[in-house]
Motif scaffolding. Structure first.
Motif: not given
Length: 553
Positions: A54-61
């Motif tokens: 949510e805060e760093f826009n990193i992909k789920n996996i």
């Protein structure tokens, strides 16, 4: 002369810094420190996946993999902290330094969640294009994570050792450990539920701020009790003796092994106690050279000549390694399951009422709660009832086997639930309730209630007396390695199959769970073979006089 000696003795006692230290006066300081650090640790780590997404826009996996790596390091570093405490600094300085570093780290996380320029811009609504974090932003994030990791790792097991060192009687130490686990689980539940809920429903700034406050209280309280602590001098790491045996045996690899007692070295303590073996055992014969005397091996050079007892202690560790490996492969699928559970919860209906929404990262509190409940039920009801009906105790390895079964069942239930959830998505129906995840998590907790304390009982009871700290730290090492293995397993599955896309609604997480079930069954078979071959050294099956409940609590 007698009076003079008496006076000297009294003067020595009065000058002894530990003479009037230790005891129950230290308990509140240790427990408050542990409670605050547990709230802090579980508060930031349990919701790390969601924070990264949510805060760093990193992909789920990718977020799940980063979280597993972080969790692995948190569980691996306590071994380093134990070595530093035993060999160089002692427990109290290590705990003080670790709590302070954790305080800086949690303060930095609070700062990151407060200042917009330390995070990438949020993704636009209904857009798949999101700004990636810059290198400076990632650098500050990784610095904060490094500090809180070191802080958590440096206090988790050293607090247990420092607290136990305050007491001289085994009964008092056992009572301390009961209080220790109460504080540990209370902090874990509070951090997993209250802190994570605050992060999800109020703000990340307040959530991390509460972690920093709990950390600050821990630091102040621990420092305030410093004048009451009894500090033991560093005596050298127990790992050193293990390495010396291997080095000495390797350096003398061409020496001829004999069966004569006079050809082997015994320490002065072994000669006085007369309880150690006269010659090394036949198993792992290569290591016998470590205690073999020859012209090149001087008694003063401990890296070329070890005692028979040191060699036998190393062999005991080697015999336990197969069981240790079984525990590691038991913990690995649980690590994958916890990561997948968070990702599942993010796409499920988490509203239990119009005013309450379950936090995806706090679901593991169910594992803690069910684990606590069944540990108490096992010790007070199930184990005594089994003994009354069968007239035999459940051995620790039997308890571990039961834990294996419940863990495998939890994976199967997770697979069935995920298959049902995907069917709901395909039918374009309302998202499934997150409560469907509860049964599997309860089974995980029940499994841990059986296998976790029992594994500790096996290692603590079977390890040599000189290596008890090693036995305790092995459990942490197992958990740490399992997180790395779970990360690697997720990466392999993602690379070789289409089961784990970033949007798991278009994947097959249920197939991942079935792979874990198959792996769990194979590992269970391996464990059965290991437990059948293994012979207890200290623990007895039937006429065991020592109450195992004292070990497993």
């Amino acid at each position: 002369m007698a009076d003079s000696n008496s006076g000297d003795t009294e003067a020595h006692r009065s000058s002894d810094p530990n003479g009037k230290r230790g005891g129950w006066i230290t308990l509140p300081f240790i427990l408050v420190t542990l409670l605050g650090m547990s709230i802090t640790s579980f508060g930031w780590i349990m919701n790390l996946i969601v924070f990264l997404i949510e805060e760093f826009n990193i992909k789920n996996i990718a977020a799940a993999q980063i979280s597993n790596v972080v969790s692995g390091v948190v569980n691996m570093l306590p071994v380093v902290a134990a070595i530093l405490a035993d060999s160089f600094f002692g427990n109290v300085p290590i705990i003080a330094a670790s709590t302070f570093m954790s305080l800086i780290g949690t303060s930095l996380l609070t700062l990151i969640s407060s200042l917009d320029y330390l995070r990438p811009r949020p993704c636009e609504t209904d857009s798949i294009l999101c700004q990636s974090p810059s290198k400076p932003q990632l650098g500050v994030l990784y610095l904060a994570l490094a500090l809180v990791i070191i802080g958590s790792a440096g206090t988790r097991f050293t607090l247990a050792s420092a607290g136990a060192n305050q007491y001289t009687k085994p009964k008092e130490q056992a009572s301390f450990f009961n209080w220790f686990f109460v504080a540990l689980y209370t902090g874990a539940i509070t951090g997993t539920a209250a802190i994570v809920y605050t992060q999800d429903n109020v703000s990340w700034k307040l959530g991390f701020g509460l972690c920093a406050v709990a950390n600050l209280i821990s630091f102040i309280v621990f420092i305030a009790g410093k004048r009451f602590y009894k500090s033991d001098k560093p005596l050298g790491s127990p790992y050193t003796s293990l390495i010396r045996v291997l080095v000495a045996a390797t350096l003398k690899r061409k020496a001829v092994i004999t069966s004569k007692e006079e050809d082997y070295h015994h320490s002065d303590l072994e000669k006085e106690s007369k309880t150690s073996a006269s010659i090394p055992s036949d198993s792992f014969r290569f290591l016998n050279r470590g205690a073999l005397k020859n012209d090149e091996a001087s008694v003063s050079n401990k890296w070329r000549l070890c005692s028979v007892q040191e060699v036998e202690d190393f062999k005991i560790v080697l015999r336990l390694l197969p069981l240790w490996a079984a525990e590691m492969f038991l913990a690995t699928p649980v690590g994958v399951q916890m990561s997948m559970t968070v990702l599942q919860a993010l796409v499920m209906d988490r509203e239990l009422s119009p005013h309450f929404k379950v936090s995806a990262g706090s679901l593991q509190v169910i594992v803690f709660l069910s684990g606590c409940v069944f540990i108490m039920l096992n010790n007070w009801t199930i184990y005594p009832l089994y003994k009354k009906l069968i007239r035999k105790r459940l051995t620790p390895l039997q308890q571990v086997g039961i834990g294996h079964v419940f863990t495998i069942l939890s994976m199967a239930v997770s697979a069935l639930v995920e298959a049902k959830r995907l069917k709901t998505v395909d039918d374009n129906g309302h998202p499934m309730s997150v409560l469907w995840l509860v049964p599997a998590l309860v089974l995980v907790g029940i499994g841990e209630a059986f296998h976790f304390p029992a594994n500790v009982a096996v290692f603590y009871g079977e390890f040599p007396e000189s290596l008890k700290n090693t036995a305790t730290s092995l459990t942490s090492v197992v958990i740490g390695i399992s997180f790395y293995l779970s990360t690697a397993l997720i990466d392999v599955i993602q690379r070789t199959t289409p089961w784990l896309p970033d949007d798991i609604n278009h994947g097959r997480v249920d197939n991942v769970y079935w792979v874990l079930v198959i792996g769990g069954v194979l590992n269970f078979g391996y464990f059965l073979v290991c437990s059948w071959v293994y012979k207890y050294r200290n623990l007895k099956n039937d006429d065991q006089k020592r109450d195992l409940k004292d070990v497993t609590t």
